[in-house]
Scaffold this active site. Sequence first.
Site, PDB file in Angstrom:
ATOM      1  N   SER A 153     -10.895   2.543 -14.918  1.00  0.00           N
ATOM      2  CA  SER A 153     -11.124   3.456 -13.762  1.00  0.00           C
ATOM      3  C   SER A 153     -11.102   4.963 -14.160  1.00  0.00           C
ATOM      4  CB  SER A 153      -9.844   3.523 -12.948  1.00  0.00           C
ATOM      5  OG  SER A 153      -8.719   3.742 -13.389  1.00  0.00           O
ATOM      6  N   ILE A 208      -6.762   8.033 -21.454  1.00  0.00           N
ATOM      7  CA  ILE A 208      -6.571   6.540 -21.837  1.00  0.00           C
ATOM      8  C   ILE A 208      -7.799   5.562 -21.530  1.00  0.00           C
ATOM      9  CG2 ILE A 208      -4.980   4.772 -21.687  1.00  0.00           C
ATOM     10  CD1 ILE A 208      -3.970   7.454 -22.732  1.00  0.00           C
ATOM     11  N   ASP A 209      -8.150   4.553 -22.037  1.00  0.00           N
ATOM     12  CA  ASP A 209      -9.155   4.063 -22.066  1.00  0.00           C
ATOM     13  C   ASP A 209      -9.078   2.972 -21.026  1.00  0.00           C
ATOM     14  OD1 ASP A 209      -7.836   1.952 -23.050  1.00  0.00           O
ATOM     15  OD2 ASP A 209      -9.109   1.474 -24.626  1.00  0.00           O
ATOM     16  N   SER A 264       0.558  12.941 -16.521  1.00  0.00           N
ATOM     17  CA  SER A 264      -0.545  13.492 -17.178  1.00  0.00           C
ATOM     18  C   SER A 264      -0.520  14.883 -17.639  1.00  0.00           C
ATOM     19  CB  SER A 264      -1.706  13.305 -16.319  1.00  0.00           C
ATOM     20  OG  SER A 264      -3.033  13.948 -16.534  1.00  0.00           O
ATOM     21  N   TYR A 296      -5.953  15.116  -7.549  1.00  0.00           N
ATOM     22  CA  TYR A 296      -5.045  14.300  -8.442  1.00  0.00           C
ATOM     23  C   TYR A 296      -4.301  15.162  -9.490  1.00  0.00           C
ATOM     24  CZ  TYR A 296      -4.258  11.683 -12.875  1.00  0.00           C
ATOM     25  OH  TYR A 296      -3.542  11.090 -13.914  1.00  0.00           O
ATOM     26  N   ASN A 337       3.863   4.293 -11.666  1.00  0.00           N
ATOM     27  CA  ASN A 337       2.634   4.433 -12.381  1.00  0.00           C
ATOM     28  C   ASN A 337       1.524   4.544 -11.463  1.00  0.00           C
ATOM     29  OD1 ASN A 337       0.998   3.788 -14.877  1.00  0.00           O
ATOM     30  ND2 ASN A 337       0.667   2.119 -13.470  1.00  0.00           N
ATOM     31  N   HIS A 338       1.456   4.032 -10.428  1.00  0.00           N
ATOM     32  CA  HIS A 338       0.233   3.707  -9.434  1.00  0.00           C
ATOM     33  C   HIS A 338      -0.472   5.100  -9.254  1.00  0.00           C
ATOM     34  CE1 HIS A 338       3.455   4.515  -6.689  1.00  0.00           C
ATOM     35  NE2 HIS A 338       2.599   5.145  -5.911  1.00  0.00           N
ATOM     36  N   ASP A 373       0.852  -1.066   0.042  1.00  0.00           N
ATOM     37  CA  ASP A 373       0.112   0.057  -0.051  1.00  0.00           C
ATOM     38  C   ASP A 373       0.945   1.212  -0.191  1.00  0.00           C
ATOM     39  OD1 ASP A 373      -1.660   1.787   0.353  1.00  0.00           O
ATOM     40  OD2 ASP A 373      -2.733   1.183   2.006  1.00  0.00           O
ATOM     41  N   THR A 378      -1.177  16.288  -7.211  1.00  0.00           N
ATOM     42  CA  THR A 378      -0.137  15.245  -7.236  1.00  0.00           C
ATOM     43  C   THR A 378       0.665  15.306  -8.438  1.00  0.00           C
ATOM     44  OG1 THR A 378      -1.363  13.398  -7.809  1.00  0.00           O
ATOM     45  CG2 THR A 378      -1.690  13.966  -5.488  1.00  0.00           C
TER      46      THR A 378
HETATM   47  P1  NDP Z   1      -5.727   2.454 -12.796  1.00  0.00           P
HETATM   48  O1  NDP Z   1      -6.815   3.219 -11.910  1.00  0.00           O
HETATM   49  O2  NDP Z   1      -6.321   1.485 -13.712  1.00  0.00           O
HETATM   50  O3  NDP Z   1      -4.760   1.674 -11.919  1.00  0.00           O
HETATM   51  C1  NDP Z   1      -4.076   2.247 -10.630  1.00  0.00           C
HETATM   52  C2  NDP Z   1      -3.051   1.225 -10.032  1.00  0.00           C
HETATM   53  O4  NDP Z   1      -2.584   1.577  -8.926  1.00  0.00           O
HETATM   54  C3  NDP Z   1      -3.968  -0.249  -9.993  1.00  0.00           C
HETATM   55  O5  NDP Z   1      -2.986  -1.269 -10.083  1.00  0.00           O
HETATM   56  C4  NDP Z   1      -4.246  -0.064  -8.368  1.00  0.00           C
HETATM   57  O6  NDP Z   1      -4.266  -1.477  -7.902  1.00  0.00           O
HETATM   58  C5  NDP Z   1      -2.753   0.710  -7.925  1.00  0.00           C
HETATM   59  N1  NDP Z   1      -2.936   1.262  -6.711  1.00  0.00           N
HETATM   60  C6  NDP Z   1      -4.223   2.186  -6.305  1.00  0.00           C
HETATM   61  N2  NDP Z   1      -4.045   2.485  -5.056  1.00  0.00           N
HETATM   62  C7  NDP Z   1      -2.793   2.123  -4.503  1.00  0.00           C
HETATM   63  C8  NDP Z   1      -2.235   2.016  -3.123  1.00  0.00           C
HETATM   64  N3  NDP Z   1      -2.773   2.844  -2.233  1.00  0.00           N
HETATM   65  N4  NDP Z   1      -1.047   1.511  -3.113  1.00  0.00           N
HETATM   66  C9  NDP Z   1      -0.444   0.635  -4.214  1.00  0.00           C
HETATM   67  N5  NDP Z   1      -1.171   0.807  -5.585  1.00  0.00           N
HETATM   68  C10 NDP Z   1      -2.455   1.523  -5.494  1.00  0.00           C
HETATM   69  O7  NDP Z   1      -5.006   3.778 -13.244  1.00  0.00           O
HETATM   70  P2  NDP Z   1      -4.446   3.970 -15.013  1.00  0.00           P
HETATM   71  O8  NDP Z   1      -4.075   2.854 -15.461  1.00  0.00           O
HETATM   72  O9  NDP Z   1      -5.697   4.685 -15.769  1.00  0.00           O
HETATM   73  O10 NDP Z   1      -3.305   5.049 -14.746  1.00  0.00           O
HETATM   74  C11 NDP Z   1      -1.920   4.755 -14.530  1.00  0.00           C
HETATM   75  C12 NDP Z   1      -1.199   6.018 -14.809  1.00  0.00           C
HETATM   76  O11 NDP Z   1      -1.437   6.843 -16.002  1.00  0.00           O
HETATM   77  C13 NDP Z   1      -1.465   6.971 -13.740  1.00  0.00           C
HETATM   78  O12 NDP Z   1      -0.205   7.196 -13.143  1.00  0.00           O
HETATM   79  C14 NDP Z   1      -2.221   7.995 -14.035  1.00  0.00           C
HETATM   80  O13 NDP Z   1      -1.976   9.205 -13.310  1.00  0.00           O
HETATM   81  C15 NDP Z   1      -1.843   8.099 -15.438  1.00  0.00           C
HETATM   82  N6  NDP Z   1      -2.824   8.657 -16.395  1.00  0.00           N
HETATM   83  C16 NDP Z   1      -3.758   7.984 -16.608  1.00  0.00           C
HETATM   84  C17 NDP Z   1      -4.592   8.429 -17.726  1.00  0.00           C
HETATM   85  C18 NDP Z   1      -6.008   7.682 -17.797  1.00  0.00           C
HETATM   86  O14 NDP Z   1      -7.038   8.366 -18.636  1.00  0.00           O
HETATM   87  N7  NDP Z   1      -6.411   6.474 -17.554  1.00  0.00           N
HETATM   88  C19 NDP Z   1      -4.465   9.836 -18.315  1.00  0.00           C
HETATM   89  C20 NDP Z   1      -3.336  10.444 -17.832  1.00  0.00           C
HETATM   90  C21 NDP Z   1      -2.522   9.806 -17.093  1.00  0.00           C
HETATM   91  P3  NDP Z   1      -4.685  -1.902  -6.489  1.00  0.00           P
HETATM   92  O15 NDP Z   1      -6.247  -1.396  -6.512  1.00  0.00           O
HETATM   93  O16 NDP Z   1      -4.561  -3.473  -6.386  1.00  0.00           O
HETATM   94  O17 NDP Z   1      -3.991  -1.363  -5.520  1.00  0.00           O
END
Ligand code: NDP
Length: 283
Positions: A216, A212-213, A164, A177, A113-114, A86, A180
């Site tokens: 979440s 990105i699609d 982002s 968001y 990336n998280h 976490d 950050t």
């Molecule tokens: P998702 O929400 O699909 O995935 C987030 C990931 O982070 C999951 O694997 C989740 O897994 C993990 N996570 C969440 N909370 C915690 C925590 N407290 N500790 C550890 N891990 C955690 O995100 P995206 O794939 O959409 O985004 C990935 C990256 O791309 C991010 O940095 C985002 O800012 C960036 N981005 C995405 C965009 C989009 O439109 N999708 C646009 C611009 C940037 P779990 O729940 O199992 O912990």
Amino acid sequence: KISIVSILVAYLAFKWTAPRFDPESLKGARVLVTGASTGIGEQMAYHYARFGAQIVITARREKVLQQVTEKCLSLGAQKALYIAADMASESDPDKVVDFALEKLGGLDYLVLNHIGPTPFAMWEGDMEHTRWLMKVNFFSYIQMAWRALPSLEQSKGSLVVVSSLLAKMTNPFTLPYSSTKFALNGFFGSLHHELAIKKSNVSISICTLGLIDTESAMDKVRGVTKIPAYPATEAALNIIIAGATRQLDLYYPWFTQVVHIMKELFPWATNYVIQNYSYNYNP
Ligand code: NDP
């Protein structure tokens, strides 16, 4: 005199001489990807696996991580291990890096990336959530980067930070968001200077993504915006290539760079479009 044509020629020459991606360079590479249970992180794990890398993935949900590592092994990863953690915790970021260093014998790529889940809504003064999100999306990134730097220095490795367009221009409904992500760009952009001054071996890639699609993201913006969403698998591949070719900046999709430039050149017009045409706001 500097003309548009000369700027264009300089830009094309820069692109032309940029290092080409060699997929072989990732064979056996030691990679740690965070937030890899879903979304872009999961897709990155699969691409690294196809390239034959050795991967450690992390997120909170152990069961899902287990399934992703199994798929990575079936796709060709030399190694695929997971560790549940976490990133809001003060000790887990170090624990994850130490695990990867021990299991892989060092690191060539640290891919940060998280993100923690956050509402897509007007700011209503929720300080607790904002503090928590800062821990997950920002403090854990710098903690992990610092812990991994000595190993990356040894391996001439790369730090990849997934950011982002919302770290380059302000928008409504994502204040915590966006804050950050601005913090990440400020920190890692500055760290890039310090590493260059120290003649460090470590490269930094800051990846600016548009919509990105991922599930979440789509759950939040469905019916709220007409901004086009791009495929997570392609975003993931572009991030990996940016890291492997040691590019400082990635913009994906490409027009996010144009949007950013437009914002710098015409802030008033851009703000007008954001406030009046980008979102359906029905309180
Ligand atoms: P998702 O929400 O699909 O995935 C987030 C990931 O982070 C999951 O694997 C989740 O897994 C993990 N996570 C969440 N909370 C915690 C925590 N407290 N500790 C550890 N891990 C955690 O995100 P995206 O794939 O959409 O985004 C990935 C990256 O791309 C991010 O940095 C985002 O800012 C960036 N981005 C995405 C965009 C989009 O439109 N999708 C646009 C611009 C940037 P779990 O729940 O199992 O912990």
